[in-house]
Design a protein around this motif. Structure first.
Motif, PDB file in Angstrom:
ATOM      1  N   PRO A 150      -0.290  10.785   9.012  1.00 42.72           N
ATOM      2  CA  PRO A 150      -1.694  10.373   9.020  1.00 42.72           C
ATOM      3  C   PRO A 150      -1.874   8.856   9.037  1.00 42.72           C
ATOM      4  O   PRO A 150      -2.753   8.344   9.727  1.00 42.72           O
ATOM      5  N   SER A 151      -1.018   8.133   8.315  1.00 41.93           N
ATOM      6  CA  SER A 151      -1.158   6.679   8.263  1.00 41.93           C
ATOM      7  C   SER A 151      -0.904   6.029   9.613  1.00 41.93           C
ATOM      8  O   SER A 151      -1.743   5.272  10.116  1.00 41.93           O
ATOM      9  N   ASN A 152       0.265   6.314  10.211  1.00 40.46           N
ATOM     10  CA  ASN A 152       0.539   5.617  11.474  1.00 40.46           C
ATOM     11  C   ASN A 152      -0.294   6.171  12.632  1.00 40.46           C
ATOM     12  O   ASN A 152      -0.470   5.501  13.646  1.00 40.46           O
ATOM     13  N   GLY A 198       6.096   7.122   2.546  1.00 41.12           N
ATOM     14  CA  GLY A 198       7.426   6.595   2.261  1.00 41.12           C
ATOM     15  C   GLY A 198       8.394   6.698   3.431  1.00 41.12           C
ATOM     16  O   GLY A 198       8.072   6.315   4.558  1.00 41.12           O
ATOM     17  N   TRP A 199       9.582   7.225   3.151  1.00 46.70           N
ATOM     18  CA  TRP A 199      10.629   7.306   4.176  1.00 46.70           C
ATOM     19  C   TRP A 199      10.214   8.153   5.371  1.00 46.70           C
ATOM     20  O   TRP A 199      10.699   7.950   6.490  1.00 46.70           O
ATOM     21  N   PHE A 200       9.315   9.093   5.162  1.00 43.66           N
ATOM     22  CA  PHE A 200       8.859   9.981   6.249  1.00 43.66           C
ATOM     23  C   PHE A 200       8.222   9.182   7.381  1.00 43.66           C
ATOM     24  O   PHE A 200       8.284   9.571   8.553  1.00 43.66           O
ATOM     25  N   GLU A 201       7.607   8.043   7.012  1.00 38.36           N
ATOM     26  CA  GLU A 201       6.952   7.181   8.005  1.00 38.36           C
ATOM     27  C   GLU A 201       7.941   6.632   9.032  1.00 38.36           C
ATOM     28  O   GLU A 201       7.550   6.273  10.139  1.00 38.36           O
ATOM     29  N   TRP A 202       9.220   6.540   8.672  1.00 33.83           N
ATOM     30  CA  TRP A 202      10.210   5.950   9.562  1.00 33.83           C
ATOM     31  C   TRP A 202      10.591   6.865  10.728  1.00 33.83           C
ATOM     32  O   TRP A 202      11.027   6.389  11.766  1.00 33.83           O
TER      33      TRP A 202
END
Length: 411
Positions: free
Chosen positions: A182-184, A173-177
């Motif tokens: 792990p995803s990015n 979610g917002w943490f990706e920003w």
């Protein structure tokens, strides 16, 4: 405080947890040979670092003493916060240039060679990064970040990067920003054209968003892990020299002296025109991608795994006692680790000469135990010889159990 040293046991605990998660979810993100190869490069990197860390520390200390514009205090919380952000910014550019310049990619490519993606991949580190990486952190010295703060935030930055090497954690979610996740980071390890050379941050992903190098993991484009010039080996020493060897071959074959020199500093993928024409390199078709694999007898796998544990123990010993060991002892310890890991890599690849090299490795333990007290690696005692005798006996039994496999390979 050496944060990495204290974190090592937790690394292996988390790897065990991830293996259990694999089993629980009915997936297989680990292959024994690949995991051993990844951890082997980590052990080799760590033990090499005991001998080479002075390069970065001495240059940083020199710049801090003679070039610093400010004198920041290690007692200030804000200095630590500033240093943490600044370190990640410097890391971003080191990491980015590590993908964009041949000489830097030669070192960094080790971390990307695994065709699996799991927590053992995080431990897959270069042994040659010390040659040029220190240059990118000199701005921190110029701005007056104390050496203790620099060392500490560097270790914490590296520790953060461990947990993002997993396939079990989805998008956050917002943490990706704002942060590397792990995803990015899965996208960063891909060899797909969509993802290649993206997401360079260590802790903060904001640098990639600011400088146009961000790529979100796309559910419609499954990640294919690895490098476009496959390592096709389980040997940690070859893993560290593979791309250097490729550059050397291209430089040697080039007719132009200018091409021989500039190839090392050109963008990754650049080759002299005459060399590219005479010695074309075919990139794999990802639609037909197959992971590198060498069939291994089950007994041989167990034998290699148990022998590998010996070198994890030796590497841990060197890390623990490094402050008290003379340089000669560290060199001897590193040599034993390098020979052992090389030999196990040969065994994992089913080389015809694997048995002979394994016998040579076992025989080398006799001069190792004799020399160790002489150079101060460990004290002279009967325990060492009893340990050697016991180890040799157990290894001999294990080798006997694998005799049919090794005999077939050696014939």
């Amino acid at each position: 405080m050496d944060f990495i040293l204290y974190a090592v046991p937790f690394f292996f605990v988390l790897i065990a947890v991830e293996l259990l998660a694999d089993r629980w979810r009915g997936v297989s993100n680990y292959r024994m040979a690949d995991a051993i190869n990844s951890i082997s490069t980590g052990v080799l990197s760590t033990t090499t670092g005991l001998l080479t860390k002075g390069v970065g520390l001495v240059t940083y200390a020199f710049a801090l003493k003679h070039l610093a514009l400010f004198e920041l205090s290690a007692d200030s919380v804000w200095v630590w916060v500033f240093a943490s952000v600044l370190y990640d910014f410097c890391y971003y550019w080191l990491h980015r240039m590590g993908h964009e310049r041949n000489i830097l990619w030669a070192a960094h490519s080790v971390h990307h060679q695994s065709e699996d993606y799991n927590l053992s991949t995080a431990l897959r580190q270069t042994s040659t990064g010390f040659l040029l990486s220190w240059i990118f952190y000199l701005p921190m010295a110029v701005l007056g970040v104390p050496l203790l703060v620099f060392i500490s935030v560097a270790a914490l930055n590296l520790l953060y990067q461990f947990w993002v090497h997993t396939r079990h954690i989805p998008k956050l979610g917002w943490f990706e920003w704002f942060f590397v996740t792990p995803s990015n980071h899965r996208a960063h390890h891909a060899q797909n054209a969509l993802y290649m050379d993206r997401n360079y941050g260590g802790v903060f992903i904001i640098w990639d968003r600011l400088f146009g190098s961000f790529q979100e993991e796309d559910d419609n484009e499954p990640v294919v892990f690895g490098v476009t010039t496959p390592l096709a080996s389980w040997n940690p020493l070859w893993a560290n020299v593979q791309f250097y060897a490729q550059l050397w071959d291209d430089a040697r074959r080039a007719e132009s002296v200018w091409d021989k020199l500039r190839i090392w500093f050109m963008r990754t993928g650049w080759r002299p025109a005459d060399v590219a024409q005479k010695y074309p390199m075919n990139k794999p078709d990802l639609s037909q991608f197959r992971k590198f694999e060498v069939p291994l007898d089950g007994r041989q796998q167990i034998y290699v795994l148990l022998q590998f544990c010996v070198y994890i123990a030796l590497g841990s010993y060197l890390m623990n006692f490094e402050p008290h060991l003379p340089t000669a002892a560290l060199v001897l310890g590193w040599s034993a680790v390098a020979l052992g890991l090389f030999t196990l890599g040969v065994a994992l690849e089913n080389r015809p000469w694997a048995l002979k090299l394994e016998l040579l490795r076992l025989a080398s333990n006799v001069p190792l135990v004799w020399l160790a007290p002489v150079v101060g690696l460990w004290p002279a005692s009967a325990v060492g010889w009893v340990g050697l005798l016991s180890y040799s006996l157990l290894s001999g039994i294990g080798l006997y159990c694998c005799r049919n496999r090794f005999t077939r390979l050696a014939s």
